[in-house]
Design a protein around this motif. Structure first.
Motif, PDB file in Angstrom:
ATOM      1  N   PHE A  44       0.637  -1.229  -0.060  1.00  0.00           N
ATOM      2  CA  PHE A  44      -0.054   0.133   0.043  1.00  0.00           C
ATOM      3  C   PHE A  44       0.878   1.211   0.027  1.00  0.00           C
ATOM      4  CE2 PHE A  44      -2.692  -3.192   2.138  1.00  0.00           C
ATOM      5  CZ  PHE A  44      -3.852  -2.920   1.527  1.00  0.00           C
ATOM      6  N   SER A  45       0.150   2.354  -0.543  1.00  0.00           N
ATOM      7  CA  SER A  45       0.770   3.615  -0.434  1.00  0.00           C
ATOM      8  C   SER A  45      -0.206   4.435   0.710  1.00  0.00           C
ATOM      9  CB  SER A  45       1.158   4.542  -1.597  1.00  0.00           C
ATOM     10  OG  SER A  45      -0.121   4.940  -2.106  1.00  0.00           O
ATOM     11  N   ALA A  46       0.408   5.162   1.622  1.00  0.00           N
ATOM     12  CA  ALA A  46      -0.563   5.733   2.579  1.00  0.00           C
ATOM     13  C   ALA A  46      -0.219   7.035   3.002  1.00  0.00           C
ATOM     14  CB  ALA A  46      -0.093   4.812   3.934  1.00  0.00           C
ATOM     15  N   GLU A  47      -1.237   7.842   3.247  1.00  0.00           N
ATOM     16  CA  GLU A  47      -0.897   9.211   3.730  1.00  0.00           C
ATOM     17  C   GLU A  47      -2.197   9.617   4.826  1.00  0.00           C
ATOM     18  OE1 GLU A  47      -3.222  12.116   1.005  1.00  0.00           O
ATOM     19  OE2 GLU A  47      -2.127  10.827  -0.184  1.00  0.00           O
ATOM     20  N   ALA A  48      -1.820  10.439   5.823  1.00  0.00           N
ATOM     21  CA  ALA A  48      -2.550  10.670   6.925  1.00  0.00           C
ATOM     22  C   ALA A  48      -2.703  12.324   6.707  1.00  0.00           C
ATOM     23  CB  ALA A  48      -2.063  10.105   8.165  1.00  0.00           C
ATOM     24  N   SER A  49      -4.040  12.602   6.622  1.00  0.00           N
ATOM     25  CA  SER A  49      -4.245  14.057   6.667  1.00  0.00           C
ATOM     26  C   SER A  49      -5.294  14.524   7.864  1.00  0.00           C
ATOM     27  CB  SER A  49      -4.995  14.524   5.051  1.00  0.00           C
ATOM     28  OG  SER A  49      -5.561  15.853   5.194  1.00  0.00           O
ATOM     29  N   TYR A  50      -4.874  15.280   8.456  1.00  0.00           N
ATOM     30  CA  TYR A  50      -5.819  16.080   9.574  1.00  0.00           C
ATOM     31  C   TYR A  50      -6.954  16.533   8.896  1.00  0.00           C
ATOM     32  CZ  TYR A  50      -7.722  18.480  13.375  1.00  0.00           C
ATOM     33  OH  TYR A  50      -8.369  19.110  14.554  1.00  0.00           O
ATOM     34  N   ASN A  51      -6.700  17.491   7.999  1.00  0.00           N
ATOM     35  CA  ASN A  51      -7.878  18.408   7.426  1.00  0.00           C
ATOM     36  C   ASN A  51      -8.949  17.698   6.638  1.00  0.00           C
ATOM     37  OD1 ASN A  51      -6.744  20.845   8.203  1.00  0.00           O
ATOM     38  ND2 ASN A  51      -5.453  20.960   6.527  1.00  0.00           N
ATOM     39  N   LYS A  52      -8.145  16.500   6.102  1.00  0.00           N
ATOM     40  CA  LYS A  52      -9.315  15.624   5.334  1.00  0.00           C
ATOM     41  C   LYS A  52     -10.168  14.904   6.276  1.00  0.00           C
ATOM     42  CE  LYS A  52      -6.900  15.780   0.737  1.00  0.00           C
ATOM     43  NZ  LYS A  52      -6.139  15.190  -0.013  1.00  0.00           N
ATOM     44  N   LEU A 128      -7.064   6.497  21.344  1.00  0.00           N
ATOM     45  CA  LEU A 128      -5.860   7.240  21.216  1.00  0.00           C
ATOM     46  C   LEU A 128      -5.851   8.321  20.335  1.00  0.00           C
ATOM     47  CD1 LEU A 128      -3.892   6.408  18.476  1.00  0.00           C
ATOM     48  CD2 LEU A 128      -3.660   4.229  19.651  1.00  0.00           C
ATOM     49  N   SER A 129      -5.003   9.172  20.688  1.00  0.00           N
ATOM     50  CA  SER A 129      -4.851  10.389  19.625  1.00  0.00           C
ATOM     51  C   SER A 129      -3.607  10.440  19.065  1.00  0.00           C
ATOM     52  CB  SER A 129      -5.258  11.471  20.212  1.00  0.00           C
ATOM     53  OG  SER A 129      -4.653  12.071  21.404  1.00  0.00           O
ATOM     54  N   VAL A 130      -3.298  10.912  18.042  1.00  0.00           N
ATOM     55  CA  VAL A 130      -2.213  11.460  17.362  1.00  0.00           C
ATOM     56  C   VAL A 130      -2.096  13.058  17.081  1.00  0.00           C
ATOM     57  CG1 VAL A 130      -0.591  11.254  15.376  1.00  0.00           C
ATOM     58  CG2 VAL A 130      -1.962   9.435  16.392  1.00  0.00           C
ATOM     59  N   ALA A 131      -1.107  13.562  17.409  1.00  0.00           N
ATOM     60  CA  ALA A 131      -1.103  15.045  17.236  1.00  0.00           C
ATOM     61  C   ALA A 131      -0.593  15.371  15.746  1.00  0.00           C
ATOM     62  CB  ALA A 131      -0.060  15.956  18.054  1.00  0.00           C
ATOM     63  N   VAL A 132      -1.119  16.451  15.116  1.00  0.00           N
ATOM     64  CA  VAL A 132      -0.372  16.886  13.983  1.00  0.00           C
ATOM     65  C   VAL A 132       1.168  16.856  13.740  1.00  0.00           C
ATOM     66  CG1 VAL A 132      -0.250  18.739  12.044  1.00  0.00           C
ATOM     67  CG2 VAL A 132      -2.556  17.989  12.977  1.00  0.00           C
ATOM     68  N   GLY A 133       1.871  16.288  12.953  1.00  0.00           N
ATOM     69  CA  GLY A 133       3.275  16.285  12.826  1.00  0.00           C
ATOM     70  C   GLY A 133       3.902  15.166  13.662  1.00  0.00           C
ATOM     71  N   TRP A 150       0.570  -5.926   5.912  1.00  0.00           N
ATOM     72  CA  TRP A 150       1.578  -4.703   5.831  1.00  0.00           C
ATOM     73  C   TRP A 150       1.441  -3.709   6.948  1.00  0.00           C
ATOM     74  CZ3 TRP A 150      -0.535   0.571   5.791  1.00  0.00           C
ATOM     75  CH2 TRP A 150       0.448   1.352   5.313  1.00  0.00           C
ATOM     76  N   SER A 151       2.630  -2.987   7.096  1.00  0.00           N
ATOM     77  CA  SER A 151       2.690  -2.233   8.265  1.00  0.00           C
ATOM     78  C   SER A 151       3.584  -0.892   7.781  1.00  0.00           C
ATOM     79  CB  SER A 151       3.244  -2.860   9.154  1.00  0.00           C
ATOM     80  OG  SER A 151       3.300  -1.883  10.286  1.00  0.00           O
ATOM     81  N   SER A 152       3.284   0.383   8.174  1.00  0.00           N
ATOM     82  CA  SER A 152       4.085   1.372   7.930  1.00  0.00           C
ATOM     83  C   SER A 152       4.023   2.391   8.938  1.00  0.00           C
ATOM     84  CB  SER A 152       3.470   2.039   6.662  1.00  0.00           C
ATOM     85  OG  SER A 152       4.243   2.983   6.123  1.00  0.00           O
ATOM     86  N   GLU A 153       4.956   3.343   9.069  1.00  0.00           N
ATOM     87  CA  GLU A 153       5.172   4.316  10.202  1.00  0.00           C
ATOM     88  C   GLU A 153       4.648   5.554   9.144  1.00  0.00           C
ATOM     89  OE1 GLU A 153       8.735   6.199  11.969  1.00  0.00           O
ATOM     90  OE2 GLU A 153       7.939   4.910  13.534  1.00  0.00           O
ATOM     91  N   LEU A 154       3.739   6.426   9.609  1.00  0.00           N
ATOM     92  CA  LEU A 154       3.156   7.776   9.053  1.00  0.00           C
ATOM     93  C   LEU A 154       3.255   8.834   9.900  1.00  0.00           C
ATOM     94  CD1 LEU A 154      -0.380   6.226   7.821  1.00  0.00           C
ATOM     95  CD2 LEU A 154       1.796   6.365   6.578  1.00  0.00           C
ATOM     96  N   ILE A 155       3.288   9.819   9.235  1.00  0.00           N
ATOM     97  CA  ILE A 155       3.126  11.235   9.890  1.00  0.00           C
ATOM     98  C   ILE A 155       1.676  11.886   9.590  1.00  0.00           C
ATOM     99  CG2 ILE A 155       4.231  13.563  10.256  1.00  0.00           C
ATOM    100  CD1 ILE A 155       7.036  12.186   9.492  1.00  0.00           C
ATOM    101  N   LEU A 156       1.283  12.594  10.773  1.00  0.00           N
ATOM    102  CA  LEU A 156      -0.100  12.981  10.551  1.00  0.00           C
ATOM    103  C   LEU A 156       0.263  14.447   9.986  1.00  0.00           C
ATOM    104  CD1 LEU A 156      -3.236  12.990  10.715  1.00  0.00           C
ATOM    105  CD2 LEU A 156      -2.896  13.808  13.147  1.00  0.00           C
ATOM    106  N   ASN A 157      -0.392  14.462   8.556  1.00  0.00           N
ATOM    107  CA  ASN A 157      -0.029  15.889   7.964  1.00  0.00           C
ATOM    108  C   ASN A 157      -1.183  16.808   8.442  1.00  0.00           C
ATOM    109  OD1 ASN A 157       2.113  14.899   6.453  1.00  0.00           O
ATOM    110  ND2 ASN A 157       0.795  13.857   5.202  1.00  0.00           N
ATOM    111  N   PRO A 158      -0.898  18.094   8.341  1.00  0.00           N
ATOM    112  CA  PRO A 158      -2.030  18.995   8.626  1.00  0.00           C
ATOM    113  C   PRO A 158      -3.149  18.864   7.778  1.00  0.00           C
ATOM    114  CG  PRO A 158       0.232  20.120   8.369  1.00  0.00           C
ATOM    115  CD  PRO A 158       0.301  18.608   7.958  1.00  0.00           C
TER     116      PRO A 158
END
Length: 158
Positions: A44-52, A128-133, A150-158
């Motif tokens: 997979f490709s993954a992205e995390a977006s707070y705004n979305k 649980l919660s994850v802060a932006v960044g 599948w597993s991956s480390e992500l960063i929560l984007n704004p």
């Protein structure tokens, strides 16, 4: 009377009987083993977006992944917390029951701004919660085998 040919015939018969008995034993023993369940593989490709308000997983390659046969775990390190997301917060598109290469999954979360912008994941055993960044890990797990697909480390984007 000539008995010289009797002994080799009896010997061959005894060898055949022993071989048949041995084959039956091996066959019955090997039939008791259940085949090992195979864990699907996928990229997979993954992205995390707070705004979305979601994590987007694009199925790049591999086996079809059935929604009813997986669990999705989210892990954070500050503080160290993990749990499985509520699968009712997960949607697959275009088919809601499975993902194949080219399809997309969305993992929705609740937005919170109590202590800064944070994604809040809830489920039967998770809060649980994850802060932006911040970094966090997401893992797709096969429910049948308990193995990671599948597993991956992500960063929560704004």
């Amino acid at each position: 009377m000539n008995n010289k040919g009797v002994s080799p015939v009896i010997g061959v018969m005894l060898m055949l009987v022993a071989t048949v008995i041995l084959a039956a034993i091996v066959s019955s023993y090997s039939g008791t083993f259940a085949p090992e369940e195979k864990t699907p593989t996928a990229s997979f490709s993954a992205e995390a977006s707070y705004n979305k308000g979601y994590i987007k997983l694009d199925h790049i390659s591999g086996d079809p992944i059935y929604k009813s046969a997986i669990k999705i775990r989210v892990e954070t390190s500050r503080p160290a917390t993990s749990g499985y997301v509520n699968m009712s917060n997960v949607s697959f598109t275009p088919d809601p029951t499975y993902l194949k290469p080219g399809d997309t999954a969305y993992i929705y979360f609740t937005k919170s701004s109590v202590y800064g912008e944070r994604a809040v994941f809830t489920g039967p055993d998770i809060r649980l919660s994850v802060a932006v960044g911040d970094k966090f890990r997401i893992t797709v797990i096969d429910s049948d085998t308990g193995n990671a697909i599948w597993s991956s480390e992500l960063i929560l984007n704004p």
